[in-house]
Design an enzyme around this catalytic site. Structure first.
Site, mmCIF file in Angstrom:
data_model
loop_
_atom_site.group_PDB
_atom_site.id
_atom_site.type_symbol
_atom_site.label_atom_id
_atom_site.label_comp_id
_atom_site.label_asym_id
_atom_site.label_seq_id
_atom_site.Cartn_x
_atom_site.Cartn_y
_atom_site.Cartn_z
ATOM 1 N N GLY A 1 47.131 55.438 17.329
ATOM 2 C CA GLY A 1 46.006 54.518 17.139
ATOM 3 C C GLY A 1 45.043 54.858 16.026
ATOM 4 O O GLY A 1 44.031 54.178 15.872
ATOM 5 N N CYS B 1 59.517 27.561 7.577
ATOM 6 C CA CYS B 1 59.050 26.263 8.056
ATOM 7 C C CYS B 1 58.052 26.448 9.190
ATOM 8 O O CYS B 1 58.312 26.087 10.358
ATOM 9 C CB CYS B 1 60.241 25.404 8.467
ATOM 10 S SG CYS B 1 61.294 25.100 7.047
ATOM 11 N N GLU B 2 56.982 27.081 8.875
ATOM 12 C CA GLU B 2 55.846 27.352 9.765
ATOM 13 C C GLU B 2 54.674 27.546 8.816
ATOM 14 O O GLU B 2 54.869 27.790 7.631
ATOM 15 C CB GLU B 2 56.023 28.689 10.518
ATOM 16 C CG GLU B 2 57.208 28.793 11.406
ATOM 17 C CD GLU B 2 56.958 28.345 12.829
ATOM 18 O OE1 GLU B 2 55.785 28.116 13.192
ATOM 19 O OE2 GLU B 2 57.945 28.219 13.563
#
Ligand code: LLP
Length: 403
Positions: free
Chosen positions: A222, A332-333
């Site tokens: 992290g 295609c997004e």
């Protein structure tokens, strides 16, 4: 510190290997590991690279050679780590919601493991009793990390056993005589604040009082690295100092000594990576100028999935007049890598470099729209080497039969 690759070097790599292309600077990974080991000098510490960030075998080999261990989240990652030459004693397995069969398969390799549910711990205790030391992943109910999707220690998170269920855990240990060697937490990704780690230590020290056999406190990964220009990452020397103070003072006051483990992913590999892409189409819609590139969310999903910021450079025209662009993918997004980003003038054919593309980038890629995954190149001692070839049609067809 190894200098970032120059625009000339990056355009030359794009020419030689084609685009889209992932490029990794191995020296940067080595430097990150060095920074960790020197910041934690004097502490009984071990680092396990969180392989989920990037599992390319050449990267794993390189990291193994630094002496760092590896943290795996699946049986297959363990297999890759073994393949890359890690010894089981240097492999850690921290998974969630896995089958008990997978846990047994990993156990058979001899890797260390942290288990994150009472259900699997019970099965483990019933099968192995006291014979196999194991770690427990706890949920400390600490909110931390860059955004909710990558926060894992809060009180609605699926990860770990909630600390309030400690009585159930202790009963289970008494019933099955489980040998708990490690207490583990991982509260999230991109944690800048050293105090969050200090809070985790405090929780685990308190819990550890009830676990006489515990030898290891595993604080997960992290550590934050800078993504935006001018942004700061976790102050690693300050963290090293804090951890040493806490562990030394516990030992002085109680006589208990713990080894501390970390599982850094982004810290090790984020900054070493570049995704090189070519501008296919410039489209001025009146209000927005789109620079349409030959990659998309199939290759790097972080901006769309997490709203993550990745710096972008125009390697072909770094001194051009600055304009504002949406840098958009070819899927295609809606797959904008950047919106309203000020960049030196972009022309069709220019090579753009998307920075911080080492961690969770290639690794989270897919074949969406039946597009090929990019090739990967590693630069080591100044030499560029293909470490994964670009896909070919057979890669899309593999394993399928004609219906
Ligand atoms: N240990 C455990 C148990 C983990 O689940 C993770 C990351 C790490 C260590 C390494 O965390 P790091 O040092 O890389 O922050 N795909 C997201 C990040 C998800 C992290 C999942 N677990 C992203 O691209 O931001």
């Amino acid at each position: 510190m190894a200098a970032a690759l120059s625009h000339e070097q990056l355009t030359a790599l794009a020419r030689e290997f084609g685009t889209p292309l992932y490029v990794y600077q191995a020296d940067r990974i080595g430097e990150q590991y060095q920074k960790l080991t020197s910041a934690f000098k004097g502490t009984d510490v071990r680092f396990f690279y969180a392989a989920k960030a990037l599992t390319n075998l050449s990267i794993l080999h390189y990291i193994r050679d630094t002496g760092c261990g590896v943290d795996c989240s699946s049986y297959n990652e363990v297999q890759l780590a073994l393949h890359a030459g890690f010894k089981p004693a240097n492999i850690l397995y921290t998974s969630n919601n896995v089958s008990f069969e997978e846990i047994c398969a990993v156990q058979a390799t001899g890797a260390h493991m942290n288990i994150d549910s009472l259900s699997n711990l019970r099965k483990f205790g019933e099968k192995f009793g006291h014979t196999v030391p194991v770690g427990v992943r706890l949920r400390p109910n600490i909110m931390a990390g860059g955004n909710l999707k990558i926060s894992t220690g809060h009180d609605e998170s699926k990860f770990g056993i909630p600390v309030e269920q400690l009585p159930e855990l202790l009963d289970l240990i008494a019933e099955t005589s489980l040998h708990i060697k490690t207490l583990h937490i991982h509260t999230g990704s991109e944690i800048k604040d050293v105090e969050v780690f200090a809070k985790g230590i405090e929780v685990l020290f308190e819990v550890a009082r009830q676990f006489p056999e515990v030898e290891v406190i595993d604080l997960g990964g992290g550590f934050k690295v800078p993504y935006k220009p001018g942004e700061e990452g976790t102050d690693i020397p300050a963290l090293g100092k804090k951890v040493k103070e806490e562990f030394d003072s516990l030992e002085k006051n109680t006589g208990r000594h713990y080894q501390v483990w970390f599982e850094p992913g982004k810290y090790m590999v984020s900054e070493c990576g570049y995704l090189l892409t070519k501008v296919n189409v410039l489209k001025n819609t009146g209000s927005i100028v789109f620079a349409g590139v030959d990659t998309g969310l199939n290759h790097l999903i972080r901006p769309m999935f997490y709203g993550a910021y990745h710096a972008i450079e125009n390697c072909s025209n770094p001194d051009g007049v600055v304009h504002t662009y949406h840098v958009a993918g070819n899927i295609c997004e809606t797959d904008n890598f950047a919106e309203n980003r000020a960049l030196p003038e972009i022309r069709e054919g220019d090579i753009l470099a998307i920075r911080n593309a080492g961690a969770y980038c290639f690794e989270m890629s897919s074949h969406y729209n039946a597009r090929f995954k990019p090739a990967e190149v590693m630069i080591e001692n100044g030499k560029a080497r293909l470490i994964r070839r670009r896909d070919v049609l057979e890669d899309l067809l593999r394993g399928q039969e004609r219906g």
